[in-house]
Motif scaffolding. Structure first.
Motif, PDB file in Angstrom:
ATOM      1  N   GLY A  10       0.812  -1.212   0.000  1.00 26.39           N
ATOM      2  CA  GLY A  10       0.000   0.000   0.000  1.00 26.39           C
ATOM      3  C   GLY A  10       0.848   1.265   0.000  1.00 26.39           C
ATOM      4  N   ARG A  12      -0.349   4.247   1.935  1.00 31.77           N
ATOM      5  CA  ARG A  12      -0.695   5.134   3.042  1.00 31.77           C
ATOM      6  C   ARG A  12      -0.920   4.354   4.324  1.00 31.77           C
ATOM      7  NH1 ARG A  12      -2.287   6.927  -1.578  1.00 31.77           N
ATOM      8  NH2 ARG A  12      -2.032   9.124  -2.052  1.00 31.77           N
ATOM      9  N   LEU A  77      -3.850  -5.433   0.542  1.00 30.31           N
ATOM     10  CA  LEU A  77      -3.304  -4.390  -0.323  1.00 30.31           C
ATOM     11  C   LEU A  77      -2.454  -5.034  -1.412  1.00 30.31           C
ATOM     12  CD1 LEU A  77      -2.306  -1.816   2.423  1.00 30.31           C
ATOM     13  CD2 LEU A  77      -4.433  -1.954   1.109  1.00 30.31           C
ATOM     14  N   GLN A 181      -4.815   3.198  -2.066  1.00 29.68           N
ATOM     15  CA  GLN A 181      -3.567   2.584  -1.601  1.00 29.68           C
ATOM     16  C   GLN A 181      -2.587   2.263  -2.728  1.00 29.68           C
ATOM     17  OE1 GLN A 181      -2.206   2.303   1.206  1.00 29.68           O
ATOM     18  NE2 GLN A 181      -3.784   2.414   2.751  1.00 29.68           N
ATOM     19  N   LYS A 183       0.264   2.803  -5.619  1.00 28.00           N
ATOM     20  CA  LYS A 183       1.465   3.620  -5.793  1.00 28.00           C
ATOM     21  C   LYS A 183       1.705   3.814  -7.288  1.00 28.00           C
ATOM     22  CE  LYS A 183       3.963   0.496  -3.687  1.00 28.00           C
ATOM     23  NZ  LYS A 183       2.923  -0.492  -3.541  1.00 28.00           N
TER      24      LYS A 183
END
Length: 196
Positions: A10, A12, A77, A181, A183
Motif C-alpha cells: 500500500g 498510506r 493491499l 492505496q 502507488k
C-alpha cells in the motif's frame, strides 16, 4: 516520538489518536488541505522534528488498550486491483468502442497523481462522434472518472468541486480505499456494475 518504517504494502498508513491531535480547528476540522495551505499543522506536511500535542480522550472511550481492527477486517493491499464503477453522468459522450477499451484494458497509476486526482496511463478512451471532450462545468464527486485527452483521472479526496471534462462513471464508495492505496506504476482495471 512516532516512527514509521517503509511501507511493505500500500501507499498510506492510518493512525487513530484517542482524543485526536491538538491542532486548531478550521471549518470544523483539524485536517490539512495541502493545496490550499489550510488547517492541520500550519497548512503544511509534517516534517521531522515537528511536535504536535494530543487532546484528552473522551470519557466514553473505555478500554483503549483493547481497541484494534482485527486483521481479517483489513483489506489485502495489492499492486494490481480491479475496482467497480457505475456509468454516468456523461457516458453518452464516449463511443461503444471507447467504453469497451476502458473496461477491458489495464491502466497504470501515473507518478503525476496526488490527493486531488489519480491520473492513469493506458489505451485512450475514444469519444463519441461529435463530442469535443468538454462539457458545461458541473459537480464532481469523490471517485468520479474524468476522461481528459483520452486518459482517465479518478477524482480523489482533495478534488475540485466542479469541472468541465466529461465523466464516464464513478468508482463505487466501497472500492475507493483499494484505489487510494495504489502507488505510481501499480495497475488498475475497471468493472462496470449497476447502482443496485
Amino acid at each position: 516520538m512516532l516512527a514509521l518504517p517503509m511501507a511493505k504494502a500500500g501507499a498510506r498508513a492510518y493512525i487513530a489518536f484517542a482524543g485526536g491531535l491538538d491542532l486548531e480547528e478550521v471549518m470544523g476540522s483539524r485536517s490539512t488541505f495541502l493545496k490550499g495551505g489550510v488547517g492541520g499543522f500550519n497548512g503544511r506536511p509534517i516534517h521531522d522534528g515537528d511536535e504536535i500535542g494530543l487532546r484528552a480522550p473522551c470519557e466514553y472511550l473505555p478500554d483503549l488498550e483493547d481497541r484494534f481492527v482485527p486483521a481479517k477486517m483489513l483489506p489485502e493491499l495489492m499492486n494490481e486491483v480491479t475496482v467497480r464503477f457505475t456509468y454516468g453522468p456523461q457516458d453518452d459522450l464516449f463511443s461503444a468502442a471507447g467504453k469497451q477499451t476502458f473496461t477491458s484494458s489495464e491502466y497504470a497509476l501515473s507518478d503525476k497523481s496526488d490527493r486531488m486526482g489519480f491520473r492513469l496511463d493506458g489505451p485512450p478512451v475514444e469519444r463519441a462522434a461529435g463530442s469535443d471532450g468538454n462539457i458545461i462545468s458541473d459537480g464532481i464527486c469523490f471517485g468520479a472518472i474524468q476522461i481528459t485527452n483520452g486518459q482517465p483521472i479518478v477524482m480523489m479526496a482533495d478534488r475540485q468541486t466542479t469541472g468541465g471534462y466529461p465523466k464516464l462513471g464513478c468508482v463505487i464508495t466501497a472500492d475507493l480505499p483499494l484505489l487510494a492505496q495504489l502507488k505510481a506504476g501499480d495497475k488498475v482495471r475497471f468493472r462496470p456494475v449497476s447502482a443496485a
